[in-house]
Design a protein around this motif. Sequence first.
Motif, PDB file in Angstrom:
ATOM      1  N   THR A  81       0.853  -1.176   0.000  1.00  0.00           N
ATOM      2  CA  THR A  81       0.000   0.000   0.000  1.00  0.00           C
ATOM      3  C   THR A  81       0.895   1.234   0.000  1.00  0.00           C
ATOM      4  O   THR A  81       2.092   1.145   0.301  1.00  0.00           O
ATOM      5  CB  THR A  81      -0.936   0.015   1.224  1.00  0.00           C
ATOM      6  N   SER A  98       1.347  -4.315   3.056  1.00  0.00           N
ATOM      7  CA  SER A  98      -0.029  -4.259   3.550  1.00  0.00           C
ATOM      8  C   SER A  98      -0.270  -5.206   4.714  1.00  0.00           C
ATOM      9  O   SER A  98      -1.254  -5.052   5.435  1.00  0.00           O
ATOM     10  CB  SER A  98      -1.017  -4.540   2.407  1.00  0.00           C
ATOM     11  N   SER A 103      -3.303   1.137   5.441  1.00  0.00           N
ATOM     12  CA  SER A 103      -3.449   2.259   4.514  1.00  0.00           C
ATOM     13  C   SER A 103      -2.552   3.403   4.959  1.00  0.00           C
ATOM     14  O   SER A 103      -2.254   3.561   6.150  1.00  0.00           O
ATOM     15  CB  SER A 103      -4.913   2.729   4.468  1.00  0.00           C
ATOM     16  N   CYS A 156      -5.675   8.462   3.300  1.00  0.00           N
ATOM     17  CA  CYS A 156      -5.581   7.259   4.117  1.00  0.00           C
ATOM     18  C   CYS A 156      -6.924   6.544   4.230  1.00  0.00           C
ATOM     19  O   CYS A 156      -6.985   5.311   4.179  1.00  0.00           O
ATOM     20  CB  CYS A 156      -5.049   7.630   5.505  1.00  0.00           C
TER      21      CYS A 156
END
Length: 219
Positions: A81, A98, A103, A156
């Motif tokens: 991510t 991730s 995020s 985010c």
Amino acid sequence: MRAIENLFQSPVVVAASSLSLADDGLFPEERAHVENAVAKRRAEFGTARMLARKALAELGAAPVPLVPGPDRAPVWPQGYTGSMSHCADFCAVAVARSREVRSLGLDVEDLRQLDPSLLELVLTPTERRWLQAQPEDVRPMLPITLFSAKEAYYKCQYPITRGFLDFQDVELAIDPGAGTFEARVVRAGWSDAVARLGGRFVVADGRVHCGVELPQAGA
């Protein structure tokens, strides 16, 4: 770049540089995405992709095309991510695995006074009252920090909710001395996972840098 590294507590890799045309380093799919764009837009797009691949390589990821999805948000390789941002002549990227970070949100802005006409658009009434209570010598530069913090929060939360927010939907509690803030969604019914997130900001090199992260549970 250290300013950006200090924004995150999770295992995050950052890369940053000035903007430059990088058409020759793009995958065909990426070049096709910006083939009709002006030079500045191609430089923003290309620099971000070069930096993203550099940061991803540090995490062991193979180089792949990074073409935005239909919503214009970056599409990251499976297992990773990240977040991209650029301002007048600067670009920065933050990436993470991730499995460790769910995020990321990164925003960089040139340090400047926000146009007074935008204050009511960007700041909630509570934020405007807070601004008026701040020392007069620092007050002019605080709105751009609030703007950038909301942008970082939005980036985010978006991969989690795929939902759109206005500036008035997000209210910040900011601590200028500590370089931290908390973003809280004031719209009813928002996902609990991202309804309230903390972030950090650093002012350096004529820019404000803001970061928000959502670690994986137990990471």
